[in-house]
Design a protein around this motif. Sequence first.
Motif, PDB file in Angstrom:
ATOM      1  N   ASP A  70       6.488  16.369 -75.970  1.00 37.43           N
ATOM      2  CA  ASP A  70       7.977  15.998 -75.989  1.00 37.43           C
ATOM      3  C   ASP A  70       8.289  14.727 -75.316  1.00 37.43           C
ATOM      4  O   ASP A  70       8.356  13.728 -75.206  1.00 37.43           O
ATOM      5  CB  ASP A  70       8.413  16.728 -74.294  1.00 37.43           C
ATOM      6  CG  ASP A  70       7.442  17.783 -73.404  1.00 37.43           C
ATOM      7  OD1 ASP A  70       7.537  18.966 -74.483  1.00 37.43           O
ATOM      8  OD2 ASP A  70       7.253  18.090 -72.547  1.00 37.43           O
ATOM      9  N   VAL A  71       9.420  14.543 -76.150  1.00 34.16           N
ATOM     10  CA  VAL A  71      10.243  13.590 -76.297  1.00 34.16           C
ATOM     11  C   VAL A  71      12.050  13.604 -75.976  1.00 34.16           C
ATOM     12  O   VAL A  71      12.752  14.128 -75.807  1.00 34.16           O
ATOM     13  CB  VAL A  71      10.241  13.174 -78.016  1.00 34.16           C
ATOM     14  CG1 VAL A  71      11.306  11.412 -78.111  1.00 34.16           C
ATOM     15  CG2 VAL A  71       9.468  12.849 -78.779  1.00 34.16           C
ATOM     16  N   LYS A  72      12.130  12.796 -74.716  1.00 34.32           N
ATOM     17  CA  LYS A  72      13.272  12.017 -73.879  1.00 34.32           C
ATOM     18  C   LYS A  72      14.313  10.928 -75.225  1.00 34.32           C
ATOM     19  O   LYS A  72      13.560  10.389 -75.675  1.00 34.32           O
ATOM     20  CB  LYS A  72      13.443  11.667 -72.514  1.00 34.32           C
ATOM     21  CG  LYS A  72      14.482  11.398 -71.745  1.00 34.32           C
ATOM     22  CD  LYS A  72      15.401  12.794 -71.844  1.00 34.32           C
ATOM     23  CE  LYS A  72      16.573  12.606 -70.682  1.00 34.32           C
ATOM     24  NZ  LYS A  72      17.152  13.865 -70.898  1.00 34.32           N
ATOM     25  N   VAL A  73      15.504  11.352 -75.305  1.00 34.77           N
ATOM     26  CA  VAL A  73      16.138  10.189 -76.517  1.00 34.77           C
ATOM     27  C   VAL A  73      17.393   9.831 -76.302  1.00 34.77           C
ATOM     28  O   VAL A  73      18.292  11.058 -75.591  1.00 34.77           O
ATOM     29  CB  VAL A  73      16.029  11.091 -77.919  1.00 34.77           C
ATOM     30  CG1 VAL A  73      17.162  10.374 -78.957  1.00 34.77           C
ATOM     31  CG2 VAL A  73      14.314  11.452 -78.270  1.00 34.77           C
ATOM     32  N   ALA A  98       6.368   6.164 -78.868  1.00 43.31           N
ATOM     33  CA  ALA A  98       7.438   5.399 -78.549  1.00 43.31           C
ATOM     34  C   ALA A  98       8.014   4.698 -78.729  1.00 43.31           C
ATOM     35  O   ALA A  98       9.305   4.386 -78.074  1.00 43.31           O
ATOM     36  CB  ALA A  98       6.315   5.770 -77.204  1.00 43.31           C
ATOM     37  N   VAL A  99       8.162   3.841 -80.013  1.00 41.18           N
ATOM     38  CA  VAL A  99       8.393   2.410 -80.004  1.00 41.18           C
ATOM     39  C   VAL A  99      10.070   2.672 -80.221  1.00 41.18           C
ATOM     40  O   VAL A  99      10.830   1.688 -80.913  1.00 41.18           O
ATOM     41  CB  VAL A  99       8.016   1.802 -80.841  1.00 41.18           C
ATOM     42  CG1 VAL A  99       6.379   0.508 -80.203  1.00 41.18           C
ATOM     43  CG2 VAL A  99       6.685   2.646 -81.411  1.00 41.18           C
ATOM     44  N   LEU A 100       9.735   3.486 -81.202  1.00 39.62           N
ATOM     45  CA  LEU A 100      11.085   4.172 -82.017  1.00 39.62           C
ATOM     46  C   LEU A 100      12.522   4.116 -80.834  1.00 39.62           C
ATOM     47  O   LEU A 100      12.364   3.693 -79.715  1.00 39.62           O
ATOM     48  CB  LEU A 100      11.742   6.172 -82.579  1.00 39.62           C
ATOM     49  CG  LEU A 100      10.615   5.932 -83.359  1.00 39.62           C
ATOM     50  CD1 LEU A 100      11.064   7.680 -83.700  1.00 39.62           C
ATOM     51  CD2 LEU A 100      10.877   4.783 -84.417  1.00 39.62           C
ATOM     52  N   SER A 105      10.657   8.338 -73.536  1.00 40.35           N
ATOM     53  CA  SER A 105      10.307   8.850 -72.732  1.00 40.35           C
ATOM     54  C   SER A 105       9.578   9.965 -73.541  1.00 40.35           C
ATOM     55  O   SER A 105       9.890  10.303 -73.909  1.00 40.35           O
ATOM     56  CB  SER A 105       9.861   9.271 -71.384  1.00 40.35           C
ATOM     57  OG  SER A 105      10.800  10.558 -71.327  1.00 40.35           O
ATOM     58  N   THR A 106       8.006   9.644 -73.574  1.00 40.93           N
ATOM     59  CA  THR A 106       7.357  10.962 -74.229  1.00 40.93           C
ATOM     60  C   THR A 106       6.566  11.511 -73.102  1.00 40.93           C
ATOM     61  O   THR A 106       6.120  10.834 -71.877  1.00 40.93           O
ATOM     62  CB  THR A 106       6.387  10.235 -75.080  1.00 40.93           C
ATOM     63  OG1 THR A 106       5.329   9.601 -74.815  1.00 40.93           O
ATOM     64  CG2 THR A 106       7.431   9.732 -76.649  1.00 40.93           C
TER      65      THR A 106
END
Length: 166
Positions: free
Chosen positions: A71-74, A129-131, A136-137
């Motif tokens: 899951d990626v919060k962007v 995570a560094v993008l 958050s992931t």
Amino acid sequence: METVKSKKLLMLLEENCRLSNKQLALLLDSTEEEIEAEIKRLQSEKIIVKYPALINWDRVEDNHNVTAMIDVKVTPIREVGFEKVAERISRFPEVKAVYLMSGAGYDISVVLEGKTMHEVANFVTKKLAVLDNVVSTATHFILKRYKHDGTILEDNDDDRRMVVTP
């Protein structure tokens, strides 16, 4: 070919992409030539993208790959939203799928395959995570697959009676 037949053709191919044009023509009351032309059109318009086989990798010896759902919060980018981040993530070869999500507490769902949990962890910490714009992931490892793309992978239940409850 009419839209209804095209949709039926797509459903038949999705269920069994090994059907011949002759079999499809019989099922759809068409000619082989019409089926061939329609499939070419659907492929050229990128409606048909690929013809995959569904493999139950849990039954293949010496397959020790791990699959993770991340899951990626962007933070969305002005005028393009999540598109640029999702496109960037989808370019990594270890990424198997990328989905834009709604109502889940995160924005993008990533399906990733690696040889080990450590390899997946390295991908998350060093590449994902560094993008830019990734806030958050949360990583979830798949332990066992029961059903995939509508197909039950292990059907050990010989009792085929319909379940009835009072």
